[in-house]
Motif scaffolding. Sequence first.
Motif, PDB file in Angstrom:
ATOM      1  N   MET A   1       0.872  -1.024   0.036  1.00 31.68           N
ATOM      2  CA  MET A   1       0.013   0.059   0.069  1.00 31.68           C
ATOM      3  C   MET A   1       0.976   1.317  -0.144  1.00 31.68           C
ATOM      4  SD  MET A   1      -2.536   1.495   2.924  1.00 31.68           S
ATOM      5  CE  MET A   1      -1.046   1.604   3.845  1.00 31.68           C
ATOM      6  N   PHE A   2       1.917   1.420   0.629  1.00 34.08           N
ATOM      7  CA  PHE A   2       2.986   2.593   0.866  1.00 34.08           C
ATOM      8  C   PHE A   2       3.578   2.801  -0.330  1.00 34.08           C
ATOM      9  CE2 PHE A   2       2.905   1.847   5.688  1.00 34.08           C
ATOM     10  CZ  PHE A   2       2.187   2.759   5.842  1.00 34.08           C
ATOM     11  N   LEU A   3       4.051   1.554  -0.816  1.00 34.95           N
ATOM     12  CA  LEU A   3       4.907   1.659  -2.401  1.00 34.95           C
ATOM     13  C   LEU A   3       3.833   2.467  -3.265  1.00 34.95           C
ATOM     14  CD1 LEU A   3       6.848  -1.507  -2.240  1.00 34.95           C
ATOM     15  CD2 LEU A   3       7.767   0.958  -2.224  1.00 34.95           C
ATOM     16  N   GLU A   4       2.612   1.821  -3.307  1.00 37.17           N
ATOM     17  CA  GLU A   4       1.532   2.460  -4.411  1.00 37.17           C
ATOM     18  C   GLU A   4       1.243   3.620  -4.189  1.00 37.17           C
ATOM     19  OE1 GLU A   4      -2.567   1.275  -6.736  1.00 37.17           O
ATOM     20  OE2 GLU A   4      -2.464   0.434  -4.552  1.00 37.17           O
ATOM     21  N   GLN A   5       0.967   4.128  -2.890  1.00 42.61           N
ATOM     22  CA  GLN A   5       0.667   5.486  -2.358  1.00 42.61           C
ATOM     23  C   GLN A   5       1.923   6.480  -2.920  1.00 42.61           C
ATOM     24  OE1 GLN A   5      -0.375   5.555   1.547  1.00 42.61           O
ATOM     25  NE2 GLN A   5      -2.391   5.035   1.214  1.00 42.61           N
TER      26      GLN A   5
ATOM     27  N   LYS B   1      14.587  -0.415   2.210  1.00 39.13           N
ATOM     28  CA  LYS B   1      13.432   0.200   2.544  1.00 39.13           C
ATOM     29  C   LYS B   1      13.511   1.424   3.920  1.00 39.13           C
ATOM     30  CE  LYS B   1      10.025  -3.579   1.496  1.00 39.13           C
ATOM     31  NZ  LYS B   1       9.063  -4.475   2.075  1.00 39.13           N
ATOM     32  N   PRO B   2      12.950   2.378   3.239  1.00 43.00           N
ATOM     33  CA  PRO B   2      12.978   3.632   4.545  1.00 43.00           C
ATOM     34  C   PRO B   2      12.019   3.261   5.363  1.00 43.00           C
ATOM     35  CG  PRO B   2      11.921   4.440   2.588  1.00 43.00           C
ATOM     36  CD  PRO B   2      12.473   2.801   2.363  1.00 43.00           C
ATOM     37  N   PHE B   3      12.220   3.774   6.640  1.00 42.75           N
ATOM     38  CA  PHE B   3      11.188   3.680   7.737  1.00 42.75           C
ATOM     39  C   PHE B   3      10.335   4.939   7.697  1.00 42.75           C
ATOM     40  CE2 PHE B   3      14.408   1.013   9.106  1.00 42.75           C
ATOM     41  CZ  PHE B   3      13.572  -0.367   9.243  1.00 42.75           C
ATOM     42  N   ASN B   4      10.367   5.918   7.010  1.00 43.83           N
ATOM     43  CA  ASN B   4       9.696   7.232   6.877  1.00 43.83           C
ATOM     44  C   ASN B   4       9.160   7.384   5.472  1.00 43.83           C
ATOM     45  OD1 ASN B   4       9.798  10.150   5.812  1.00 43.83           O
ATOM     46  ND2 ASN B   4      10.336  10.474   8.114  1.00 43.83           N
TER      47      ASN B   4
ATOM     48  N   ARG C   1      10.589   9.930   3.119  1.00 46.03           N
ATOM     49  CA  ARG C   1      11.795   9.484   2.260  1.00 46.03           C
ATOM     50  C   ARG C   1      11.314   8.180   1.367  1.00 46.03           C
ATOM     51  NH1 ARG C   1      16.121   9.759  -0.117  1.00 46.03           N
ATOM     52  NH2 ARG C   1      17.738   8.067   0.368  1.00 46.03           N
ATOM     53  N   LEU C   2      10.371   7.406   1.486  1.00 47.80           N
ATOM     54  CA  LEU C   2      10.012   6.534   0.565  1.00 47.80           C
ATOM     55  C   LEU C   2       9.333   7.181  -0.535  1.00 47.80           C
ATOM     56  CD1 LEU C   2       9.148   3.569  -0.277  1.00 47.80           C
ATOM     57  CD2 LEU C   2       6.950   3.858   0.819  1.00 47.80           C
ATOM     58  N   ILE C   3       8.757   8.315  -0.496  1.00 50.13           N
ATOM     59  CA  ILE C   3       8.387   9.091  -1.591  1.00 50.13           C
ATOM     60  C   ILE C   3       9.507   9.773  -2.405  1.00 50.13           C
ATOM     61  CG2 ILE C   3       7.407  11.435  -2.400  1.00 50.13           C
ATOM     62  CD1 ILE C   3       5.394  10.734  -0.093  1.00 50.13           C
ATOM     63  N   GLU C   4      10.716  10.137  -1.610  1.00 50.42           N
ATOM     64  CA  GLU C   4      11.719  10.572  -2.615  1.00 50.42           C
ATOM     65  C   GLU C   4      12.339   9.333  -3.184  1.00 50.42           C
ATOM     66  OE1 GLU C   4      14.435  12.177   0.745  1.00 50.42           O
ATOM     67  OE2 GLU C   4      12.969  13.796   1.275  1.00 50.42           O
ATOM     68  N   MET C   5      12.554   8.345  -2.253  1.00 52.71           N
ATOM     69  CA  MET C   5      12.973   7.080  -3.242  1.00 52.71           C
ATOM     70  C   MET C   5      12.372   6.901  -4.177  1.00 52.71           C
ATOM     71  SD  MET C   5      14.215   4.643  -0.194  1.00 52.71           S
ATOM     72  CE  MET C   5      15.953   4.615   0.428  1.00 52.71           C
ATOM     73  N   MET C   6      11.033   6.591  -4.312  1.00 50.52           N
ATOM     74  CA  MET C   6      10.205   6.336  -5.592  1.00 50.52           C
ATOM     75  C   MET C   6      10.435   7.356  -6.521  1.00 50.52           C
ATOM     76  SD  MET C   6       8.572   3.611  -4.992  1.00 50.52           S
ATOM     77  CE  MET C   6      10.439   2.910  -4.383  1.00 50.52           C
ATOM     78  N   GLY C   7      10.542   8.694  -6.143  1.00 51.88           N
ATOM     79  CA  GLY C   7      10.595   9.778  -7.266  1.00 51.88           C
ATOM     80  C   GLY C   7      12.164   9.460  -7.866  1.00 51.88           C
ATOM     81  N   ALA C   8      13.307   9.082  -7.007  1.00 53.46           N
ATOM     82  CA  ALA C   8      14.425   8.995  -7.792  1.00 53.46           C
ATOM     83  C   ALA C   8      14.167   7.541  -8.899  1.00 53.46           C
ATOM     84  CB  ALA C   8      15.616   8.496  -6.810  1.00 53.46           C
ATOM     85  N   LEU C   9      13.646   6.516  -8.199  1.00 46.21           N
ATOM     86  CA  LEU C   9      13.246   5.289  -8.801  1.00 46.21           C
ATOM     87  C   LEU C   9      12.676   5.673 -10.144  1.00 46.21           C
ATOM     88  CD1 LEU C   9      12.689   1.796  -7.859  1.00 46.21           C
ATOM     89  CD2 LEU C   9      11.005   2.892  -9.211  1.00 46.21           C
ATOM     90  N   LYS C  10      11.519   6.411 -10.125  1.00 47.95           N
ATOM     91  CA  LYS C  10      10.727   6.943 -11.437  1.00 47.95           C
ATOM     92  C   LYS C  10      11.569   7.680 -12.208  1.00 47.95           C
ATOM     93  CE  LYS C  10       6.990   9.609 -12.999  1.00 47.95           C
ATOM     94  NZ  LYS C  10       7.385  10.763 -13.538  1.00 47.95           N
TER      95      LYS C  10
END
Length: 150
Positions: free
Chosen positions: A24-28, A124-127, A130-139
């Motif tokens: 769910m968090f990854l999709e969000q 995986k980040p615990f925040n 930070r997950l949003i930042e990582m997904m942005g970089a991945l994208k």
Amino acid sequence: MSFIFRKLAKMTILIADDDADDRMFLEQALRSIGYSHDIQFVEDGEQLMDYLKQQGMYTEANAPWPNLIILDLNMPRKNGFQALEEIKADARLRRLPVVVMTTSSADEDVLRTYNLGVNSYITKPFNFNRLIEMMGALKTYWIDTVKLPE
């Protein structure tokens, strides 16, 4: 000099993770950074391999071919190491980019996955921010920049 970048008409990210909250968090996070393409989920390595081989409950109609796999290592039935090894040993599957995203930051896990042919390893980040930042970089890298095999 002019550059023309060809975008994939349809992009599918396949996420293999047994934790419903992490899915769910990854999709969000992906949606919050503007990823509007398809996201598919499987819950373990067995389902991942069935999906990729389009067998069992996965057919071409409900299992679009992924352009990128996000793989957790700690899953039941067949773990991420086993699935990665199987993917990279298969001539049809080995070109699929695989990004490991797991809670482990152990050097032996990082080394083992790279030895098996992973394309990237992310802890995986615990925040959530930070997950949003990582997904942005991945994208930015995997979706907006590199040319992926069709």
